[in-house]
Design a protein around this motif. Structure first.
Motif, mmCIF file in Angstrom:
data_model
loop_
_atom_site.group_PDB
_atom_site.id
_atom_site.type_symbol
_atom_site.label_atom_id
_atom_site.label_comp_id
_atom_site.label_asym_id
_atom_site.label_seq_id
_atom_site.Cartn_x
_atom_site.Cartn_y
_atom_site.Cartn_z
ATOM 1 N N SER A 55 0.840 -1.195 0.000
ATOM 2 C CA SER A 55 0.000 0.000 0.000
ATOM 3 C C SER A 55 0.877 1.248 0.000
ATOM 4 C CB SER A 55 -0.929 0.007 1.212
ATOM 5 O OG SER A 55 -0.206 0.285 2.377
ATOM 6 N N SER A 56 0.322 2.307 -0.559
ATOM 7 C CA SER A 56 1.033 3.584 -0.599
ATOM 8 C C SER A 56 0.057 4.711 -0.297
ATOM 9 C CB SER A 56 1.645 3.796 -1.987
ATOM 10 O OG SER A 56 2.240 5.085 -2.065
ATOM 11 N N THR A 57 0.544 5.718 0.384
ATOM 12 C CA THR A 57 -0.266 6.923 0.596
ATOM 13 C C THR A 57 0.060 7.990 -0.446
ATOM 14 O OG1 THR A 57 1.351 7.727 2.190
ATOM 15 C CG2 THR A 57 -0.556 6.529 3.077
ATOM 16 N N LYS A 58 0.973 7.673 -1.334
ATOM 17 C CA LYS A 58 1.351 8.607 -2.410
ATOM 18 C C LYS A 58 0.483 8.329 -3.634
ATOM 19 C CE LYS A 58 5.970 9.297 -0.690
ATOM 20 N NZ LYS A 58 6.507 8.352 0.211
ATOM 21 N N VAL A 62 1.551 7.066 -7.606
ATOM 22 C CA VAL A 62 1.210 5.728 -8.087
ATOM 23 C C VAL A 62 0.337 5.833 -9.335
ATOM 24 C CG1 VAL A 62 -0.008 3.582 -7.536
ATOM 25 C CG2 VAL A 62 1.456 4.671 -5.809
ATOM 26 N N ARG A 63 -0.646 6.714 -9.311
ATOM 27 C CA ARG A 63 -1.520 6.884 -10.485
ATOM 28 C C ARG A 63 -0.722 7.322 -11.711
ATOM 29 N NH1 ARG A 63 -5.869 9.556 -6.755
ATOM 30 N NH2 ARG A 63 -7.223 7.778 -6.369
ATOM 31 N N GLU A 64 0.226 8.213 -11.504
ATOM 32 C CA GLU A 64 1.055 8.689 -12.614
ATOM 33 C C GLU A 64 1.927 7.553 -13.173
ATOM 34 O OE1 GLU A 64 2.733 10.993 -15.515
ATOM 35 O OE2 GLU A 64 0.955 11.438 -14.302
ATOM 36 N N ARG A 65 2.500 6.765 -12.281
ATOM 37 C CA ARG A 65 3.348 5.649 -12.701
ATOM 38 C C ARG A 65 2.548 4.607 -13.496
ATOM 39 N NH1 ARG A 65 5.228 3.665 -7.732
ATOM 40 N NH2 ARG A 65 3.553 2.155 -7.703
ATOM 41 N N CYS A 66 1.260 4.485 -13.195
ATOM 42 C CA CYS A 66 0.416 3.460 -13.823
ATOM 43 C C CYS A 66 -0.550 4.034 -14.856
ATOM 44 C CB CYS A 66 -0.368 2.729 -12.738
ATOM 45 S SG CYS A 66 0.686 1.867 -11.568
ATOM 46 N N ARG A 67 -0.303 5.232 -15.322
ATOM 47 C CA ARG A 67 -1.255 5.924 -16.204
ATOM 48 C C ARG A 67 -1.566 5.160 -17.490
ATOM 49 N NH1 ARG A 67 3.455 8.460 -16.438
ATOM 50 N NH2 ARG A 67 4.472 8.772 -18.453
ATOM 51 N N LEU A 69 -1.755 1.828 -17.713
ATOM 52 C CA LEU A 69 -2.240 0.504 -17.344
ATOM 53 C C LEU A 69 -3.728 0.588 -17.010
ATOM 54 C CD1 LEU A 69 0.838 -0.442 -15.175
ATOM 55 C CD2 LEU A 69 0.210 -1.469 -17.366
ATOM 56 N N PRO A 70 -4.437 -0.539 -17.051
ATOM 57 C CA PRO A 70 -5.874 -0.499 -16.738
ATOM 58 C C PRO A 70 -6.147 0.118 -15.365
ATOM 59 C CG PRO A 70 -5.251 -2.642 -17.626
ATOM 60 C CD PRO A 70 -3.977 -1.878 -17.401
ATOM 61 N N ALA A 71 -7.140 0.987 -15.309
ATOM 62 C CA ALA A 71 -7.470 1.700 -14.066
ATOM 63 C C ALA A 71 -7.839 0.747 -12.925
ATOM 64 C CB ALA A 71 -8.601 2.691 -14.320
ATOM 65 N N ASP A 72 -8.482 -0.373 -13.265
ATOM 66 C CA ASP A 72 -8.895 -1.280 -12.196
ATOM 67 C C ASP A 72 -7.775 -2.177 -11.690
ATOM 68 O OD1 ASP A 72 -8.955 -2.639 -14.594
ATOM 69 O OD2 ASP A 72 -11.001 -3.385 -14.366
ATOM 70 N N THR A 73 -6.528 -1.872 -12.086
ATOM 71 C CA THR A 73 -5.375 -2.545 -11.475
ATOM 72 C C THR A 73 -4.842 -1.731 -10.290
ATOM 73 O OG1 THR A 73 -3.777 -1.561 -13.014
ATOM 74 C CG2 THR A 73 -4.720 -3.719 -13.616
ATOM 75 N N LEU A 74 -5.510 -0.620 -9.997
ATOM 76 C CA LEU A 74 -5.211 0.177 -8.803
ATOM 77 C C LEU A 74 -6.408 0.084 -7.870
ATOM 78 C CD1 LEU A 74 -3.691 3.405 -10.422
ATOM 79 C CD2 LEU A 74 -2.473 1.413 -9.506
ATOM 80 N N PRO A 88 -5.801 7.964 3.252
ATOM 81 C CA PRO A 88 -6.174 7.334 1.975
ATOM 82 C C PRO A 88 -4.952 6.618 1.412
ATOM 83 C CG PRO A 88 -6.849 9.644 2.017
ATOM 84 C CD PRO A 88 -5.997 9.416 3.228
ATOM 85 N N SER A 89 -5.179 5.432 0.872
ATOM 86 C CA SER A 89 -4.081 4.614 0.367
ATOM 87 C C SER A 89 -4.463 4.011 -0.975
ATOM 88 C CB SER A 89 -3.756 3.493 1.349
ATOM 89 O OG SER A 89 -3.364 4.018 2.593
ATOM 90 N N ILE A 90 -3.439 3.555 -1.688
ATOM 91 C CA ILE A 90 -3.663 2.917 -2.983
ATOM 92 C C ILE A 90 -2.760 1.703 -3.085
ATOM 93 C CG2 ILE A 90 -1.958 4.293 -4.258
ATOM 94 C CD1 ILE A 90 -4.174 4.501 -6.486
ATOM 95 N N ILE A 91 -3.276 0.675 -3.733
ATOM 96 C CA ILE A 91 -2.509 -0.552 -3.935
ATOM 97 C C ILE A 91 -2.367 -0.762 -5.432
ATOM 98 C CG2 ILE A 91 -2.491 -3.051 -3.610
ATOM 99 C CD1 ILE A 91 -4.269 -2.123 -0.991
ATOM 100 N N ASP A 92 -1.134 -0.858 -5.879
ATOM 101 C CA ASP A 92 -0.820 -1.079 -7.283
ATOM 102 C C ASP A 92 -0.737 -2.580 -7.526
ATOM 103 O OD1 ASP A 92 0.230 -1.274 -9.816
ATOM 104 O OD2 ASP A 92 2.069 -0.163 -9.378
ATOM 105 N N CYS A 93 -1.753 -3.132 -8.173
ATOM 106 C CA CYS A 93 -1.806 -4.573 -8.432
ATOM 107 C C CYS A 93 -0.877 -4.993 -9.567
ATOM 108 C CB CYS A 93 -3.233 -4.988 -8.741
ATOM 109 S SG CYS A 93 -4.394 -4.595 -7.419
#
Length: 144
Positions: A55-58, A62-67, A69-74, A88-93
């Protein structure tokens, strides 16, 4: 003398399952800070290695790094969805960390392992789905 089999460790036998959350510093990460690692193996005690997502709070980073890739992989985790996360956190699958089971024993022996409440099943299902939708992972990894 051989190293102890992590599968026989009483604490791991009680806590290690799909959805377990551990908090520790990983020497392979550039940040010296500990992270929350979520186990995604279907049956981690039977596997050769742990499959973990982080998990990341950044969120923006993370969204920029995965721009591309499919949105539902976050997977976004709002405050209150998981009691251990206050921000708030995000998980990069798309990013699976593979580590030996013995790492948990080592961290526990060093008193550098936090064992937290299991990740909620609803969010865990989103993570597993995100891993399967990721174009980065090979089918063999997704099957574990």
């Amino acid at each position: 003398m051989t190293a102890p089999d992590p599968r026989r460790d009483p604490l791991l036998k009680l806590t290690l399952r799909c959805g377990s959350v551990y908090y520790f510093q990983d020497r392979h990460f550039s940040s010296g800070e500990p992270h929350y690692f979520i186990v995604i193996n279907a049956d981690p005690l039977c596997d050769v290695a742990l499959l973990l997502v982080v998990s990341s709070t950044k969120l923006q980073k993370v969204r920029e790094r995965c721009r591309n890739l499919p949105a539902d992989t976050l997977v976004y985790v709002a405050p209150g969805e998981y009691k251990e996360f206050s921000d708030p956190s995000i998980i990069d699958c798309n990013n699976i960390v593979e580590r030996p089971l013995s790492l948990l024993l080592e961290k526990r022996r060093e008193k550098k392992l936090g064992c937290l409440a299991d990740f909620p099943q609803v969010l865990l299902a989103k993570i597993i789905a995100g891993v399967h939708k990721s174009p980065i992972h090979k089918p063999a990894l997704k099957a574990r």
